[in-house]
Each structure stands twice: as C-alpha cells, then as structure tokens.
Design an enzyme around this catalytic site. Structure first.
Site, PDB file in Angstrom:
ATOM      1  N   ASP A   1      14.902  39.725  48.555  1.00 51.64           N
ATOM      2  CA  ASP A   1      13.356  39.946  49.169  1.00 51.64           C
ATOM      3  C   ASP A   1      12.740  41.144  48.475  1.00 51.64           C
ATOM      4  OD1 ASP A   1      11.213  39.891  50.899  1.00 51.64           O
ATOM      5  OD2 ASP A   1      12.202  40.587  52.667  1.00 51.64           O
TER       6      ASP A   1
ATOM      7  N   ASN B   1      55.460  24.246  26.046  1.00 51.62           N
ATOM      8  CA  ASN B   1      56.986  24.221  26.404  1.00 51.62           C
ATOM      9  C   ASN B   1      57.466  22.964  26.966  1.00 51.62           C
ATOM     10  OD1 ASN B   1      57.690  26.924  25.529  1.00 51.62           O
ATOM     11  ND2 ASN B   1      57.368  27.689  27.580  1.00 51.62           N
TER      12      ASN B   1
ATOM     13  N   ASP C   1      16.744  35.664  57.484  1.00 51.93           N
ATOM     14  CA  ASP C   1      17.549  35.335  56.129  1.00 51.93           C
ATOM     15  C   ASP C   1      18.711  34.557  56.279  1.00 51.93           C
ATOM     16  OD1 ASP C   1      15.716  36.859  54.613  1.00 51.93           O
ATOM     17  OD2 ASP C   1      16.585  38.555  55.143  1.00 51.93           O
TER      18      ASP C   1
ATOM     19  N   ASP D   1      56.300  35.187  34.107  1.00 48.99           N
ATOM     20  CA  ASP D   1      55.644  35.516  35.329  1.00 48.99           C
ATOM     21  C   ASP D   1      55.291  37.055  35.824  1.00 48.99           C
ATOM     22  OD1 ASP D   1      55.144  33.056  35.571  1.00 48.99           O
ATOM     23  OD2 ASP D   1      56.901  32.632  37.147  1.00 48.99           O
TER      24      ASP D   1
ATOM     25  N   ASN E   1      60.887  32.020  32.893  1.00 44.70           N
ATOM     26  CA  ASN E   1      59.783  31.744  33.517  1.00 44.70           C
ATOM     27  C   ASN E   1      59.445  33.188  34.350  1.00 44.70           C
ATOM     28  OD1 ASN E   1      59.063  29.194  32.570  1.00 44.70           O
ATOM     29  ND2 ASN E   1      60.092  28.074  34.298  1.00 44.70           N
TER      30      ASN E   1
ATOM     31  N   ASP F   1      18.527  40.557  54.868  1.00 44.07           N
ATOM     32  CA  ASP F   1      19.053  41.577  55.798  1.00 44.07           C
ATOM     33  C   ASP F   1      18.917  41.204  57.192  1.00 44.07           C
ATOM     34  OD1 ASP F   1      16.369  41.954  55.790  1.00 44.07           O
ATOM     35  OD2 ASP F   1      16.706  44.301  55.259  1.00 44.07           O
TER      36      ASP F   1
END
Length: 886
Positions: free
Chosen positions: A344, A683, A619, A712, A708, A615
C-alpha cells in the site's frame, strides 16, 4: 408480527431500515435491557461473543505443520518398509532395524526444531496480537452494569462513550455527538458521525456505510450513544472476515510437494529395475524384492526434515534479530522465491503523516490570513480532529510564531459549529473576537466550498464572483492536485447577531484561499526500492487513494507511474486483458479490498511468487491470497493473525533484509536436497550394478549406516554455510524439475568413480594382497578379500561424498573462489580424518574394516583429484547449459 431475520447480515440490514420501536418489539427487548431469564436463551440461540484470532496458530496447527509434511510422509512410509525388510523379514540387505530408528529419530528431531522456533516466534506474535480483556457498560433489567465484552448476547443494550471500542455489531438507538472510526474494517482513517434515523427502504449501501450501525472493533472518538446488539462473535462483520481468513489460507507446500514427487518417481522407477536385475542375476525373487525395497530406503535423504527445518529455523531466527517475526517458518521459502512485492502507499512509501505545505490566497500567494482562519477552524470545532486538522494545528509550533497562535486561540470565543459531513463536505465554526461581530469560518473540499461563495478576498479587497465560473479556481488548484497534493478551501463571512448556526448560513461566503497538504514519501523508501530492484523484486503499489496522489508519490520514488490503472478500469477489462495489464502496470489506485485480492490472484496465475504488505482488516483478502502475507506490529489484530511475517517496523528496508535471509535459507536447503539426493542416487546406482556381478555385497549394513550417519552429520552444518552473493541476487524457484535433472546429471558421475574403484579393488588390490582371485581363495581368505574390498569402497565413498559437498555447494571453484563457512570446514575435515584413521584402530574389526596399504591411498589420491576435476568440468557444462546450479 413479521418473522425476525435469522441471518446476522439480514438482521443488520433489516433493522438499519426499521425504527427503534420496531427493533425493540421484534427482538422482545426494552430500553431497560434484557431480563436475567432472557440472557441464556439469547446466548443459546445466537451464540457467544467470542472471536477466535487463533485461526491457524493453535498447538494442533503447529504440530501438524511440524510433523505432517510431504517429506515426513515419505520417510514414514520408508520407515515402515524398512521395518518389514530389516526387522520383520530380516532380508539379506538388512540394516538390523537401525534404519527404522534413524528415520524416526530424524522425523522427531526435524519436527522439534521447527516446533521450537515457531513456538518462540509465536509467543512474540501473540504478545503483539493479543488484546487486553475489555469490559463494557450494558443496561440489563433496568440497571447499568459493567461486564466483560465476551458475556454480551444479542439483544443487550450497550452504552458507549468516548474512548470505548464497540464490542459487537449494534443498531444505535440513541446518540449524542457520536463520532467513530471504522479503520479496523475499512482501513480508512475517516471519522464518521453516527445517527439513529432509519435508512431509506430499498437502499443497497454497504453495511459499513450505514450511519445507524456500529461495528465490532470501531473506536468511539467523541460523544456518547447506546445501541442494541444484533450480532456477536464470529457472526459480526469483523468475525466474517476471520471466517474468510480460515477458508482461504495459503499452502506453502507446493515446492515440497514438487520435490517429494521427484523422489517418489525415482523410487517407482528404480525399484522395479533393481528387482528385475537382482532376480535375474541371483535367481532369488523374494530376496531380490526385499533388496529393491531397501534400495528405495537408501535413495531418500533421512535428514531431509531436520536440515530443511534447521535452515528455515535459522533464517527465521536471523530475521528475528532484524525486527521481523516469522510466525510460520514456511514463509521463508516464499521470501526466498518472491519476485513481486505488493504494498500500500500510505505508511509504507509515505510517512503516514500529512504535512501542511502551503497556505495560499486565491492567486496562489502565501497568506497568513488563510492560515490563521484555518487554525481557528481546526482549533474550535468540537468533532474529533483528523489528520488534516492535526497538520494545521501543528503550525502553532512554527519557530517564532508560538506566541501568535497562542494569543489567537485565547482571543476568540466559540458560539456554535456545523460539523463535517459527507453531504456538505465542509466544517464551519461561529466565533467572535472580543466585542466584535460573530464571524463564520468554513473549511472543506474546494468545489463544495467555492459553490457557497459569492465573493473573493485578495489584498484587502473583496470582489463579487460567479460561483459557477470555476476557471480561476482550477488555474490555481489543478497543478497541485496533479502533483498528488490534497487541497482544501477556506472561506468566511460576518454574521451579526448570530449565536446559532444552520446550514443556510454557509451561503454567500467570501473565499479567502487554499490549504495545500502533502503526504511526503519516506526518506528511506527510495533507497529501499532501489535495493529491491537490485534483488530483482518488482514492487507494485496497490492503494485505495486517488490516482493523482498515488502517481505523484510513485514518480517521486522512481516507480513507473506513466500507466496507472484504477479499480473501476481494471474491472472493465476482459480476463485476458487483465492478465496483460497486471504485468505492464506497477501502480493501481482507487482499489477496493476485493480488487487487491484479484490483482494478486492474477499475478500468481502468471507464475509470480507474490508477497503483500498490509495492516488493516481491508487487507485480509489480499494477504491471504498472496504467497506470503506481511503485516506490522501496529496493524489490526486480525491482520497480524493473518500474516505469516510481522515487521516490528513498517519499512521496506526491513523487508529487504528478510528477503536476503529467505534466499540464504533457500540456497542452503537447495544445496542439501540436490547434493544429497544426487549422491544417494549415485551410491544406489553403484550398489545395484556391483551387486549384479560381485559374489558378495559391496558394503555391509553397518558400514552403510556409518557412512550415511557421517554424511548426515556433515549436512547438519549446511544451515550455517556461507552463501555466494549471486545466489542471493535473484529469486529462485524450489522445483522438482531441477532436482530430477540434477540427480540424473551428477549421480552417474559419482557412480563412474565407484565403478573404477570396484574394478581396482576386485581385480588389482585384493588379488595382489591375498595371492589370487576371489573364487580361487578359501572361505577365510574370501572373508578377508571382502573386508579389503569393503574398506576400500568405504573410504572412497566417504571422501567423494564429502568432496561433492564442497564441489557443488557453489557455482565457483571451491576452496579458491568460494570457501565454505568455518563450521562446515571444521566438521567435514574432522570427519574425514577421524573415519580415515578408524581403519587403523581396534574399532575397525567391529565395523568389518581392515587396514589398507599405502598404495591404496596413492590410488585414492589420484581418484580424488580426477573426481574433483571431472566434477568441475561437469559443473561448468551444467551451468553453461542450464544457467543455474540448483
């Protein structure tokens, strides 16, 4: 008796047209209020006066967002598959149930990270949203009581006074100078005078325009009144906005769904292929089927929820330190990909504060007489001051003129006034100066005031005019209007012997001059808009203001305003023309809330990721239509509830920081998903090919689990990784299309080096160390052969996986042009050294590993260098062809 309308909206419209006696009779109430027996019956029939602001932010909603996502659903399904293959049936490719525990742990950890961050942000948001419990004065059983607003029922007689907030939708039955502000509903700061007179029958005015109704959330600015409650809680006009909000919430899962479906398609393609190849080469269809299911488990990044939520939570926390509360951390995705920001004008581009720029006579020259008269009008009228009056009264602080205005106010006596209304569009006061004759001062809209004038005053002379000839007025005023300024006219006349005013007294006035106001652009707005343009975020202005005002402000700030589209012109276009116009136009003026929402819908359908900064209650529709709804701490409570992001400062510079943090989080999420998925694919592809020809599995379950877990853990550092500047320079789209392409391109590169390692281990290293090929060795020697093979591929896989993290985290040359953050460096290098050294420790035997000779590490060094070179060349080709890495 005619039946009482049951719908709240029908009741409001119906009783706005009926007189007060009909209202009392049909609702079976009296001016003395409801009896004690009527109250529970009314509450049961019409409901309680409770409006639930927590439309999405309750504990249940946060738990659902944290733990029920496309990624978590995939992992839950794979955990079930892993339980069947690894625990229940104990397949040949078993991981002894550890995979099930790992997946579930990752799901809980990922959800917990998200839940904690949203709870922290939600607590801050609740402090902004929460309203203090209010009490109201009601008349019940002939007595005036003070009760909590939540105890109101339909039929209650509510008493209002200055400073009160209207607690329910009321039909006013008595007023005394009652002026209210409905800005919570309409977003307009205009002050409205309320009456008790019935509206004409058959009228079609909007509810908010009904002068004898008062709506929930409106503020009483002056005067007093009373009214009968017609609607409570969610059935009020205010509550209906919240119901719309619940029904139109956005989903932030489109990108996640796209990624999830890519993984699902890879699984559904790979599992049958693996099943057929394994069954044909081994001849065991049952084991092959379980092996194929285990491959699907291995293809999915187990840490997906943890890393994604950690990236989003870290970005959310970083925004929290920059005056921004992220209520829903999914909004970080939209911040990263947002390419259109709708705002706005008032308060965002301008300071939301009107300034009196000029006070001019009829020929456009500065006139202190005009200022003095305007000051007295604003000072002495009894209706609450608005932003224009405040701007005029602020002149009393002009350097060197404080004493003048103080004496001016003390010298006059007020006799009467005619308040502003929307029919006359002016306000008048009747004053006298000492013993002199009373005089009238009128201030208001230029055309309406000029139509009441018969003379003009200039330099001590009064000249007769024809009020139908407006050429002189336009010559002075039009240029200022085109420049986005607001202009009021000031006029006056002597009224000897008068002490009371009537509308007829506002005739035969003398025009004194004009007041020129300007809502100046914020000093920071132009700079912030420039930065947003550098970030390739296009700003579009959606305002309800007049097109000339909006155009003037936008031109001053460098927003293209050659083509301005009004709401009326927009709705006159065809659907196809609107789709084109919304792309070509950056300034939209004179819009209704529904038209703002329509523009955002069109932008999203054109493929844009749209944010909306609002606001007010007006709106809400636009905020819920956008990909990310943004509000401010001073907004209406429902607007803050609707928002995904709350700014503690209404400034585009704060938004710029949010966009950058969103893109950093987005980039680190994309790194993890693309690199891990392609690495896992490589893999698994290698395992499938090797298992078709090797007489033993290329790696044991515990070794795969350890590999793994290491990878990770390394990936958990990605939320703290640096992001190259160009990766934040443009909005990015989280698309499954780019993920699938990335996996197909880089996965086989990794598999190529796996296969070369297999060949070296199987035909060169192991036979040379053990004195023969696998088939020619005894059982014990075959076990040693497999251990050497497993150790060699374990180390090669670990090094290539860690290196691919560094190679593909940036489009530049790693280690030289772009370096990872210190955390990523420390963890990855420490992990490599620790797990390379583990083969020389007693733990190696438990892991099924064995020490390798130095010649292998020479081979490994050569493979690593060749791998880095090939990935660099492949990355360069990929960037040249697709212009983006992730």
């Amino acid at each position: 008796m005619e039946q009482i309308p049951s719908s709240p909206q029908e009741r409001l419209r119906r009783y706005a047209r009926e007189d007060v006696e009909t209202l009392y009779r049909e609702l079976r109430v009296t001016p003395g209020g409801l009896s004690r027996e009527q109250i529970p019956r009314m509450r049961e029939k019409y409901g309680e006066n409770r409006i639930g602001y927590r439309t999405e932010e309750g504990p249940g909603a946060r738990l659902r967002r944290a733990f029920i996502t496309p990624f978590s659903v995939i992992l839950l399904v794979l955990a079930a598959v892993s339980f069947v293959t690894d625990v229940w049936l104990d397949s040949n490719f078993s991981r002894n149930g550890t995979t099930v525990a790992l997946i579930l742990l990752m799901l809980v950890a990922g959800g917990a990270v998200r839940l904690l961050q949203e709870r922290r942000a939600g607590s801050a948001a609740d402090r902004l949203i929460g309203e203090r419990a209010i009490t109201v004065s009601v008349r019940r059983g002939g007595q005036v009581l003070r009760i909590p607003a939540e105890e109101l029922v339909v039929g209650d007689v509510v008493l209002l006074s200055t400073g009160d907030r209207v607690p329910a939708d009321l039909r006013l039955t008595g007023v005394h100078g009652l002026f209210v502000s409905q800005s919570l509903l309409t977003g307009e700061s205009t002050v409205l005078e309320k009456t008790v007179s019935p509206l004409p029958p058959g009228g079609s005015a909007a509810l908010s325009a009904c002068s004898n109704l008062a709506f929930t959330g409106s503020s009483v600015l002056s005067g007093s009144g009373e009214g009968v409650v017609l609607a409570v809680g969610p059935h009020t006009v205010y509550g209906s906005y919240l119901r719309e909000l619940q029904e139109t919430r956005r989903s932030f899962d489109q990108g996640a769904n796209s990624i999830a479906w890519v993984l699902i398609r890879f699984m559904t393609t790979l599992v049958p292929v693996v099943f057929v190849i394994s069954a044909l080469t081994r001849g065991d269809w049952g084991t092959s089927f379980l092996f194929a299911l285990s491959v699907a488990v291995g293809l999915t990044p187990e840490m997906l929820p943890v890393v994604i939520n950690a990236c989003l939570a870290r970005g959310s926390a970083a925004m929290g330190r920059k005056q921004t509360i992220v209520k829903n951390i999914n909004a970080m995705q939209s911040f990263g990909s947002m390419d259109v920001l709708c705002v706005d004008k008032t308060g965002t581009l301008t300071g939301d504060e009107i300034h009196l720029e000029y006070y001019l006579d009829i020929l456009g020259e500065e006139s202190s007489t005009v200022l003095d008269c305007a000051y007295l009008n604003s000072l002495c009228h009894g209706e609450p001051s608005n932003h224009l009056d405040r701007a005029i009264l602020a002149c009393s602080g002009m350097p060197g003129r404080e004493a003048h205005f103080q004496a001016l106010g003390q010298r006059v006596r007020k006799w009467d006034e005619l308040p502003f209304d929307y029919t006359r569009k002016c306000a008048s006061v009747l004053l006298s100066d000492g013993e002199g004759e009373p005089f009238l001062i009128t201030k208001g809209a230029v055309e309406q005031v000029y139509a009441r004038c018969r003379r003009v005053f200039h330099r001590g002379e009064t000249v007769e005019i024809d009020p139908s000839d407006t050429g002189g007025v336009h010559a002075v005023v039009d240029e200022m209007l085109e420049d986005g300024m607001k202009v009021l006219a000031v006029a006056g006349r002597r009224l000897p012997g008068k002490q009371k005013l009537c509308p007829e007294d506002e005739r035969g006035l003398t025009l004194l001059g004009y007041l020129v106001f300007f809502d100046a652009p914020k000093r920071s707005a132009a700079q912030a808009l420039g930065r947003l343009r550098e970030l390739h975020v296009r700003v579009k202005v959606l305002t309800g203001d007049h097109r000339s005002v909006a155009g003037s402000v936008c031109r001053r700030l460098g927003i293209p305003a050659e083509q301005i589209l009004t709401g009326e012109a927009l709705m006159a276009l065809t659907e196809d023309a609107r789709i084109t116009a919304v792309e070509q136009t950056d300034v939209f003026a004179e819009l209704t809330p529904g038209q703002k929402s329509e523009l955002i819908r069109l932008l999203r359908e054109n493929g844009h990721t749209v944010g909306f900064l609002g606001d007010g209650m007006n709106d809400l529709a636009a905020m819920t239509s956008a990909d990310v709804g943004i509000s401010v701490d001073t907004a209406a409570p429902a607007a803050k509830e609707a928002a995904d992001v709350i700014l503690l400062k209404k400034d585009l510079n704060v938004l710029e920081q949010g966009i950058l943090e969103g893109r950093r989080a987005f980039a680190n999420m994309s790194k993890y998903i693309h690199i891990t998925a392609s690495s896992n694919f490589g893999n698994i592809f290698s395992i499938v090919l090797a298992s078709a020809f090797l007489p033993f599995l290329p790696m044991t379950s515990i070794q795969l689990l350890l590999l793994n877990l290491l990878y990770d853990l390394l990936c958990m550092t990605l939320p703290w990784d640096r992001v190259d500047g160009e990766d934040c320079g443009r909005p990015s789209i989280w698309s499954g299309h780019t993920l699938g392409r990335f996996m197909r391109f880089f996965g086989p590169v990794s598999s190529l080096f796996d296969l070369l390692t297999f060949a070296f281990l199987y035909w060169v290293l192991c036979p040379s160390l053990l004195g023969g090929g696998y088939a020619a060795l005894s059982g014990a020697m075959q076990e040693q052969y497999a251990m050497l093979f497993h150790t060699g591929w374990f180390l090669e896989s670990m090094w290539t996986q860690v290196l691919i993290l560094h190679m593909l985290r940036t489009r530049h040359i790693p280690f030289v042009q772009s370096r990872a953050s210190g955390v990523v460096w420390l963890v990855t290098s420490g992990g490599l050294l620790a797990l390379t050294a583990v083969v020389y420790t007693p733990a190696a035997a438990w892991l099924g590993l064995t020490p390798l000779p130095g010649v292998y590490f020479l081979f490994l060094a050569g493979m690593v260098l060749c791998y880095m070179l090939l990935v660099t060349l492949a990355k360069r080709y990929y960037l040249r062809r697709y212009h983006t890495l992730w």
